[in-house]
Design a protein around this motif. Structure first.
Motif, mmCIF file in Angstrom:
data_model
loop_
_atom_site.group_PDB
_atom_site.id
_atom_site.type_symbol
_atom_site.label_atom_id
_atom_site.label_comp_id
_atom_site.label_asym_id
_atom_site.label_seq_id
_atom_site.Cartn_x
_atom_site.Cartn_y
_atom_site.Cartn_z
ATOM 1 N N SER A 140 0.862 -1.180 0.000
ATOM 2 C CA SER A 140 0.000 0.000 0.000
ATOM 3 C C SER A 140 0.893 1.223 0.000
ATOM 4 O O SER A 140 1.853 1.293 0.775
ATOM 5 C CB SER A 140 -0.907 0.029 1.236
ATOM 6 O OG SER A 140 -1.823 -1.026 1.197
ATOM 7 N N ILE A 141 0.612 2.161 -0.884
ATOM 8 C CA ILE A 141 1.380 3.400 -0.936
ATOM 9 C C ILE A 141 0.461 4.568 -0.595
ATOM 10 O O ILE A 141 -0.719 4.564 -0.923
ATOM 11 C CB ILE A 141 2.057 3.616 -2.307
ATOM 12 C CG1 ILE A 141 1.024 3.659 -3.438
ATOM 13 C CG2 ILE A 141 3.107 2.556 -2.565
ATOM 14 C CD1 ILE A 141 1.592 4.085 -4.775
ATOM 15 N N THR A 142 1.037 5.552 0.085
ATOM 16 C CA THR A 142 0.269 6.734 0.492
ATOM 17 C C THR A 142 1.022 7.976 0.063
ATOM 18 O O THR A 142 2.234 8.084 0.251
ATOM 19 C CB THR A 142 0.077 6.754 2.024
ATOM 20 O OG1 THR A 142 -0.551 5.544 2.420
ATOM 21 C CG2 THR A 142 -0.768 7.941 2.457
ATOM 22 N N GLN A 143 0.262 8.894 -0.526
ATOM 23 C CA GLN A 143 0.799 10.189 -0.928
ATOM 24 C C GLN A 143 -0.334 11.193 -0.789
ATOM 25 O O GLN A 143 -1.421 10.988 -1.327
ATOM 26 C CB GLN A 143 1.330 10.121 -2.368
ATOM 27 C CG GLN A 143 2.187 11.277 -2.807
ATOM 28 C CD GLN A 143 1.391 12.425 -3.403
ATOM 29 O OE1 GLN A 143 0.384 12.251 -4.058
ATOM 30 N NE2 GLN A 143 1.856 13.617 -3.153
ATOM 31 N N ASP A 144 -0.081 12.259 -0.031
ATOM 32 C CA ASP A 144 -1.112 13.279 0.229
ATOM 33 C C ASP A 144 -2.419 12.659 0.716
ATOM 34 O O ASP A 144 -3.496 12.971 0.213
ATOM 35 C CB ASP A 144 -1.380 14.122 -1.028
ATOM 36 C CG ASP A 144 -0.288 15.134 -1.284
ATOM 37 O OD1 ASP A 144 0.478 15.444 -0.350
ATOM 38 O OD2 ASP A 144 -0.202 15.611 -2.424
ATOM 39 N N GLU A 145 -2.322 11.748 1.675
ATOM 40 C CA GLU A 145 -3.486 11.131 2.315
ATOM 41 C C GLU A 145 -4.259 10.151 1.422
ATOM 42 O O GLU A 145 -5.217 9.535 1.866
ATOM 43 C CB GLU A 145 -4.447 12.193 2.874
ATOM 44 C CG GLU A 145 -3.751 13.278 3.673
ATOM 45 C CD GLU A 145 -3.948 13.144 5.170
ATOM 46 O OE1 GLU A 145 -4.869 12.434 5.583
ATOM 47 O OE2 GLU A 145 -3.162 13.747 5.893
ATOM 48 N N ALA A 146 -3.862 10.008 0.151
ATOM 49 C CA ALA A 146 -4.509 9.039 -0.746
ATOM 50 C C ALA A 146 -3.707 7.737 -0.705
ATOM 51 O O ALA A 146 -2.484 7.754 -0.817
ATOM 52 C CB ALA A 146 -4.572 9.574 -2.165
ATOM 53 N N THR A 147 -4.395 6.625 -0.557
ATOM 54 C CA THR A 147 -3.733 5.319 -0.471
ATOM 55 C C THR A 147 -4.171 4.439 -1.632
ATOM 56 O O THR A 147 -5.344 4.383 -1.973
ATOM 57 C CB THR A 147 -4.066 4.631 0.865
ATOM 58 O OG1 THR A 147 -3.627 5.469 1.932
ATOM 59 C CG2 THR A 147 -3.388 3.278 0.977
ATOM 60 N N THR A 148 -3.182 3.757 -2.225
ATOM 61 C CA THR A 148 -3.430 2.808 -3.309
ATOM 62 C C THR A 148 -2.776 1.485 -2.924
ATOM 63 O O THR A 148 -1.653 1.478 -2.418
ATOM 64 C CB THR A 148 -2.823 3.314 -4.635
ATOM 65 O OG1 THR A 148 -3.329 4.618 -4.906
ATOM 66 C CG2 THR A 148 -3.138 2.393 -5.789
ATOM 67 N N ALA A 149 -3.452 0.376 -3.179
ATOM 68 C CA ALA A 149 -2.911 -0.948 -2.845
ATOM 69 C C ALA A 149 -2.631 -1.740 -4.117
ATOM 70 O O ALA A 149 -3.360 -1.645 -5.099
ATOM 71 C CB ALA A 149 -3.883 -1.704 -1.955
ATOM 72 N N TYR A 157 6.488 8.846 -1.669
ATOM 73 C CA TYR A 157 5.418 7.941 -1.256
ATOM 74 C C TYR A 157 5.878 7.200 -0.004
ATOM 75 O O TYR A 157 7.051 6.845 0.117
ATOM 76 C CB TYR A 157 5.128 6.901 -2.341
ATOM 77 C CG TYR A 157 4.488 7.472 -3.573
ATOM 78 C CD1 TYR A 157 3.097 7.503 -3.708
ATOM 79 C CD2 TYR A 157 5.256 7.982 -4.613
ATOM 80 C CE1 TYR A 157 2.497 8.019 -4.850
ATOM 81 C CE2 TYR A 157 4.668 8.508 -5.759
ATOM 82 C CZ TYR A 157 3.286 8.522 -5.860
ATOM 83 O OH TYR A 157 2.685 9.033 -6.992
ATOM 84 N N PHE A 158 4.954 6.960 0.903
ATOM 85 C CA PHE A 158 5.196 6.092 2.043
ATOM 86 C C PHE A 158 4.525 4.762 1.721
ATOM 87 O O PHE A 158 3.509 4.728 1.040
ATOM 88 C CB PHE A 158 4.625 6.711 3.321
ATOM 89 C CG PHE A 158 5.382 7.934 3.745
ATOM 90 C CD1 PHE A 158 6.485 7.825 4.577
ATOM 91 C CD2 PHE A 158 5.018 9.191 3.273
ATOM 92 C CE1 PHE A 158 7.207 8.953 4.945
ATOM 93 C CE2 PHE A 158 5.732 10.316 3.635
ATOM 94 C CZ PHE A 158 6.829 10.204 4.466
ATOM 95 N N TYR A 159 5.103 3.663 2.190
ATOM 96 C CA TYR A 159 4.541 2.367 1.841
ATOM 97 C C TYR A 159 4.527 1.410 3.023
ATOM 98 O O TYR A 159 5.260 1.578 3.991
ATOM 99 C CB TYR A 159 5.289 1.746 0.662
ATOM 100 C CG TYR A 159 6.703 1.283 0.938
ATOM 101 C CD1 TYR A 159 6.958 -0.010 1.391
ATOM 102 C CD2 TYR A 159 7.796 2.122 0.723
ATOM 103 C CE1 TYR A 159 8.253 -0.443 1.625
ATOM 104 C CE2 TYR A 159 9.094 1.697 0.951
ATOM 105 C CZ TYR A 159 9.318 0.411 1.408
ATOM 106 O OH TYR A 159 10.595 -0.026 1.650
ATOM 107 N N SER A 160 3.676 0.415 2.891
ATOM 108 C CA SER A 160 3.689 -0.740 3.776
ATOM 109 C C SER A 160 3.719 -1.964 2.868
ATOM 110 O O SER A 160 3.188 -1.934 1.760
ATOM 111 C CB SER A 160 2.466 -0.759 4.695
ATOM 112 O OG SER A 160 1.281 -0.898 3.944
ATOM 113 N N ALA A 161 4.355 -3.026 3.345
ATOM 114 C CA ALA A 161 4.478 -4.246 2.539
ATOM 115 C C ALA A 161 4.346 -5.458 3.437
ATOM 116 O O ALA A 161 4.789 -5.453 4.586
ATOM 117 C CB ALA A 161 5.823 -4.273 1.819
#
Length: 183
Positions: A28-37, A60-64
Motif C-alpha cells: 500500500s502506498i500513500t501520498q497526500d493522504e490518498a492510499t493505493t494498494a 510515497y510512504f509504503y507498507s508491505a
C-alpha cells in the motif's frame, strides 16, 4: 529479506521482499493522504510488485507484507520517484564496487558516504536518487545466503528507500542467485 527497491521510473517502481512463508503480498502506498494498494495474484515467498501510475518526483510512504498485517510499515518506509524524463532536475547517485565483502572497509565506505550526505543535504529531496553497484555484491560465491549476509543486511536501511541498480560481477556469477534476487 526486508524490502528493496528496483527499476525506478517517473511513473513506477518495483518493490521486492522475501518472507518465511507463502502469502499473497500486498503493498500500500500513500501520498497526500490518498492510499493505493497493489497485490500479488499468487501465494509466494519471494515477493515482487510493480507499483504503477505514480507521479514523477514524488515521495510515497509504503507498507508491505500480508494484506491485513504488513510486516514493513511506518514513517521509515518511503521512496521518491525519479523526475519526469527530459527534465533538468539534478540527480544524485552513489556508485560502489565490491561492496558485498563484509568487514571494516565496507563499514568505512558506507560511514564516509553517509557523513558526506548528512553534510550536503538537499531540501525537500531524498538523500540519494539511486544506488549503482559495479558488481561483486556478495562474496565469495554469490549464494542467496551470502547476498543476505553481505549485501541485504548491511544495507537494509538504504535499500528500503533508495532504488538499487546492481551490476553483475565475477563473484555474483558463480551462482544464479543474482538473477533470482534482482529484477
Amino acid at each position: 529479506r526486508a524490502p528493496y527497491l528496483q527499476m525506478p521510473s517517473p511513473d513506477g517502481l518495483t518493490l521486492r521482499w522475501q518472507s518465511l512463508e507463502n502469502y499473497q503480498g500486498t503493498v500500500s502506498i500513500t501520498q497526500d493522504e490518498a492510499t493505493t494498494a497493489f497485490s500479488e495474484s499468487n501465494l509466494l515467498e519471494k515477493h515482487e510488485l510493480r507499483l504503477q501510475q505514480l507521479k514523477p518526483l514524488t515521495q510515497y510512504f509504503y507498507s508491505a507484507g500480508k494484506k491485513d498485517s504488513p510486516e514493513y510499515q511506518g514513517k521509515n518506509y518511503w521512496f521518491v520517484t525519479p523526475p519526469k524524463t527530459g527534465s533538468t532536475v539534478p540527480v544524485r547517485f552513489w556508485v560502489t564496487g565490491d561492496q558485498g565483502k563484509l568487514g571494516k572497509i565496507q563499514r568505512k565506505v558506507k560511514k564516509s558516504a553517509f557523513k558526506w550526505l548528512k553534510n550536503n543535504q538537499r531540501p525537500n529531496r531524498a538523500y540519494l536518487d539511486f544506488w549503482l553497484t559495479t558488481g561483486d555484491n556478495a562474496y565469495s560465491s554469490g549464494s542467496n545466503q551470502q547476498f543476505q549476509d553481505t549485501f541485504f543486511e548491511p544495507y537494509k536501511n538504504i535499500l528500503k528507500n533508495i532504488p538499487v541498480w546492481p551490476a553483475y560481477g565475477n563473484h555474483d556469477a558463480r551462482r544464479w542467485a543474482f538473477f533470482d534476487i534482482f529484477t
